[in-house]
Design a protein around this motif. Structure first.
Motif, mmCIF file in Angstrom:
data_model
loop_
_atom_site.group_PDB
_atom_site.id
_atom_site.type_symbol
_atom_site.label_atom_id
_atom_site.label_comp_id
_atom_site.label_asym_id
_atom_site.label_seq_id
_atom_site.Cartn_x
_atom_site.Cartn_y
_atom_site.Cartn_z
ATOM 1 N N ALA A 57 8.402 -6.107 7.302
ATOM 2 C CA ALA A 57 7.802 -4.834 6.906
ATOM 3 C C ALA A 57 8.893 -3.965 6.296
ATOM 4 O O ALA A 57 9.929 -3.729 6.920
ATOM 5 N N HIS A 58 8.676 -3.529 5.065
ATOM 6 C CA HIS A 58 9.666 -2.743 4.345
ATOM 7 C C HIS A 58 9.056 -1.416 3.901
ATOM 8 O O HIS A 58 7.845 -1.245 3.878
ATOM 9 N N HIS A 59 9.936 -0.519 3.512
ATOM 10 C CA HIS A 59 9.556 0.731 2.856
ATOM 11 C C HIS A 59 10.292 0.792 1.534
ATOM 12 O O HIS A 59 11.490 0.477 1.469
ATOM 13 N N ALA A 60 9.611 1.227 0.489
ATOM 14 C CA ALA A 60 10.317 1.472 -0.763
ATOM 15 C C ALA A 60 11.420 2.501 -0.538
ATOM 16 O O ALA A 60 12.486 2.438 -1.174
ATOM 17 N N SER A 61 11.181 3.427 0.376
ATOM 18 C CA SER A 61 12.203 4.448 0.658
ATOM 19 C C SER A 61 13.465 3.850 1.264
ATOM 20 O O SER A 61 14.539 4.477 1.201
ATOM 21 N N PRO B 34 0.818 -1.221 0.000
ATOM 22 C CA PRO B 34 0.000 0.000 0.000
ATOM 23 C C PRO B 34 0.848 1.266 0.000
ATOM 24 O O PRO B 34 1.979 1.287 0.517
ATOM 25 N N GLU B 35 0.289 2.326 -0.557
ATOM 26 C CA GLU B 35 0.896 3.648 -0.432
ATOM 27 C C GLU B 35 0.335 4.290 0.846
ATOM 28 O O GLU B 35 -0.883 4.337 1.019
ATOM 29 N N PRO B 36 1.176 4.775 1.721
ATOM 30 C CA PRO B 36 0.685 5.365 2.982
ATOM 31 C C PRO B 36 0.187 6.792 2.793
ATOM 32 O O PRO B 36 0.674 7.731 3.425
ATOM 33 N N ASN B 37 -0.813 6.946 1.910
ATOM 34 C CA ASN B 37 -1.370 8.275 1.632
ATOM 35 C C ASN B 37 -2.864 8.322 1.904
ATOM 36 O O ASN B 37 -3.575 9.184 1.402
ATOM 37 N N GLY B 38 -3.352 7.386 2.686
ATOM 38 C CA GLY B 38 -4.762 7.334 3.053
ATOM 39 C C GLY B 38 -5.025 6.052 3.818
ATOM 40 O O GLY B 38 -4.120 5.235 4.027
ATOM 41 N N HIS C 93 8.365 0.191 -8.023
ATOM 42 C CA HIS C 93 7.632 -1.002 -7.613
ATOM 43 C C HIS C 93 8.302 -2.294 -8.071
ATOM 44 O O HIS C 93 8.498 -3.223 -7.280
ATOM 45 N N CYS C 94 8.656 -2.353 -9.349
ATOM 46 C CA CYS C 94 9.244 -3.587 -9.859
ATOM 47 C C CYS C 94 10.591 -3.870 -9.208
ATOM 48 O O CYS C 94 10.921 -5.035 -8.899
ATOM 49 N N LEU C 95 11.385 -2.821 -8.978
ATOM 50 C CA LEU C 95 12.699 -3.014 -8.367
ATOM 51 C C LEU C 95 12.574 -3.394 -6.892
ATOM 52 O O LEU C 95 13.371 -4.189 -6.379
ATOM 53 N N SER C 96 11.584 -2.839 -6.214
ATOM 54 C CA SER C 96 11.351 -3.239 -4.822
ATOM 55 C C SER C 96 10.965 -4.712 -4.749
ATOM 56 O O SER C 96 11.431 -5.453 -3.864
ATOM 57 N N ASN D 32 5.227 -10.197 2.487
ATOM 58 C CA ASN D 32 5.786 -8.990 3.099
ATOM 59 C C ASN D 32 4.758 -7.863 3.067
ATOM 60 O O ASN D 32 3.918 -7.800 2.175
ATOM 61 N N LEU D 33 4.875 -6.989 4.038
ATOM 62 C CA LEU D 33 4.153 -5.716 3.994
ATOM 63 C C LEU D 33 5.158 -4.671 3.529
ATOM 64 O O LEU D 33 6.249 -4.558 4.101
ATOM 65 N N ARG D 34 4.836 -3.955 2.459
ATOM 66 C CA ARG D 34 5.764 -2.939 1.969
ATOM 67 C C ARG D 34 5.023 -1.630 1.707
ATOM 68 O O ARG D 34 4.011 -1.610 1.004
ATOM 69 N N PHE D 35 5.550 -0.570 2.254
ATOM 70 C CA PHE D 35 4.967 0.747 2.025
ATOM 71 C C PHE D 35 5.636 1.362 0.797
ATOM 72 O O PHE D 35 6.833 1.651 0.812
#
Length: 548
Positions: A96-100, A34-38, A215-218, A63-66
């Motif tokens: 739990a990961h972040h794309a950032s 998910p994107e954490p924008n809502g 997204h694809c690289l993550s 995995n959960l990935r933001f």
């Protein structure tokens, strides 16, 4: 959750074949990104159940990935809410990961594309770039900066990364094919300048990667085997594959698309839900009329019901809309099995039993659930003054009336049979009290040959708790709100009716979130607005299917 995966579906069939053929060494690794924008909504529930369910079915993990690539719209509040929602639904992620977290690697990959001659810095403004992309019937136009040298692209991109340019001065674009029939391949932007601090990565970054590039690289970095997403990303798959192929990455996740969830009388667009909140059409993200997970939780819908709903609709490639009647029936069936019973009078009418002394008190033992003795019993106080529903009395009862009328008898749930002897009215003629007599031989039973008119619920006036009842209905009055020119115009102005004078039995006070079946009324959840002196209940769903 073993009950979550649906019977065989096309995604399950694909993964089954992959495992049988030894693809990915037989491993199945998915992710929910998910994107954490809502706040998450019902559509996300379907994706959560699918991604976690497939991983569990094939003894893998999820995995959960933001996907937090837009610092201007993302916030830790949304991230925390997403974690809570996934846990509440009954799922546990491995990591739990972040794309950032991958920004350094993503930046390195961008330089690799530049060095391969597969990315270039474009110094045109965003509007010009959009115009040059062409249309579905016309090819795009090459940027005048498309043939910049590797050295020049590197130098400018270095300065972008260092923060030497203002927002919008340059972008980095993938160099693919401006004549491609797929607009997503017409040199998409993969990096843009943003002088904005990131809620997770801090303020060190001056350039941020775009979602499709990230997204694809993550997925690749995490070793995802099956990247499951909704159909709106089908046209993005060629770009997903192009990035991974161009960089010759060590693994190449497989993107598979499935139909998104559409539900009647509902909007499942995060952008539209944000609009509803920001414009004040609802009382926040957790308004019980909202299809957000926090809203549905506050309304009293259980995670068990949501998982069953997703299982029941299955997974397919075909877009369709689920009937609201089906959604409500799943909720109703779940609560019918598990919700304890209580009595609540929503529109009180006073009843005085004249054949009982005013000081009379008795405690009755009533079952918490008529079909489940394991749920036990509760004590319900009874006295000579009660409240019943105003609708349970009629001056002019229709044929086969099963409630109170003058001279008619009715059974009080779990108690005596009473007969209405006298009706008291106010100056305007409104009924304000019924004087009744009781039959002492009818406590909890019907003597032989005795046939009372029907059974009604009640509460003891001396012991009842005051309650506010929020009768929630459909947020929209049109089955497909998005078909209207302005979806806001289809809002149902009667989606909430608040009853301020309800009375509930004393046993109807438990922790916030508890859902009861109010007998003969519907299913109701205790709202967080409740306090020790004022209970608030939200109607979860009506007792019977009104759609028929």
């Amino acid at each position: 959750m073993s009950e979550t995966p649906a019977a065989a579906n096309f995604i399950k069939n694909i993964i089954t074949e992959d495992v049988a053929n030894g693809k990915n060494s037989g491993n199945v690794i998915t992710r929910f990104p998910p994107e954490p924008n809502g706040y998450l909504h019902l559509g996300h529930v379907k994706s959560i159940c699918l991604n976690f369910g497939m991983a569990e079915t094939f003894n893998g993990y999820c995995n959960l990935r933001f996907d937090d690539t837009n610092p201007e719209k993302e916030d830790a509040e949304y991230m925390d809410a997403i974690k809570q929602d996934v846990k509440w639904l009954g799922f546990t992620w491995k990591d739990a990961h972040h794309a950032s977290d991958y920004f350094p690697q993503l930046l390195d990959f961008a330089y690799q594309l530049i060095d391969k001659g597969l990315a270039y810095v474009d110094s045109q403004d965003g509007e010009t770039i959009r115009e040059q992309r062409g249309t579905l019937t016309e090819p795009g136009i090459n940027s005048p900066y498309r043939e910049r040298s590797v050295t020049e692209n590197r130098e400018i991109f270095d300065a972008m990364v260092a923060g030497d340019y203002d927002d919008g001065a340059h972008v980095l674009r993938a160099k693919i094919d401006m004549t491609s029939p797929n607009i997503n391949l017409r040199d998409p932007v993969i990096y843009r300048i943003r002088h904005h601090a990131h809620f997770h990565a801090g303020d060190q970054w001056k350039v941020y990667p775009m979602y499709d590039y990230t997204h694809c690289l993550s997925d690749m970095i995490e070793g995802i085997t099956h990247s499951l997403c909704t159909l709106e990303f089908e046209n993005n798959r060629p770009l997903y594959d192009w990035v991974l192929d161009a960089l010759e990455t060590p693994c190449h996740p497989q993107q598979i698309e499935f139909s998104r969830l559409n539900l009647e009388y509902t909007v499942l667009s995060k952008r539209r839900l944000i609009q509803l909140v920001q414009e004040g059409h609802v009382d926040g993200w957790d308004d019980p009329r909202m299809p957000t997970i926090v809203g549905m939780r506050r309304r009293g819908i259980t995670p068990r019901a949501l998982r069953e709903f997703c299982r029941s609709i299955g997974i397919s490639k075909s877009d369709g809309t689920v009937a609201m009647s089906h959604f409500e029936s799943i909720i109703r069936d779940d609560l019918n099995q598990h919700a304890t019973r209580r009595m609540a009078v929503l529109q009180p009418l006073k009843v005085t039993i004249t054949t009982l002394d005013p000081s009379y008190e008795q405690t009755l033992s009533l079952p918490n659930h008529p079909q489940n003795p394991n749920l036990g019993t509760r004590e319900v106080p009874f006295g000579n003054t009660l409240y019943i529903e105003q609708d349970d009395y009629s001056d002019e009862p229709p044929r086969k009336w099963k409630r109170l009328a003058q001279g008619q008898a009715v059974r009080l749930r779990g108690s005596y049979v009473i007969t209405c002897d006298e009706v008291i009215r106010d100056d305007q003629g409104k009924v304000i009290e019924l004087k009744c007599s009781h039959d002492p031989d009818t406590l909890g039973k019907n003597p032989e040959g005795y046939k009372p008119n029907g059974v009604i619920h009640w509460v003891s006036a001396a012991h009842a708790l005051d309650a506010e009842i929020r009768q929630y209905g459909l947020l929209f009055n049109q089955a497909n709100p998005m078909a209207a020119e302005h979806f806001i115009d289809t809002l149902n102005t009667d989606s909430l009716e608040t009853l301020h004078s309800a009375k509930v039995e004393p046993a109807a006070r438990e922790e916030v979130g508890t859902v009861y079946q109010f007998e003969r009324q519907g299913y109701y959840a205790i709202d967080p607005d409740s306090d020790t002196s004022h209970l608030v209940f939200n109607r979860t769903v009506a007792l019977r299917d009104s759609w028929k």
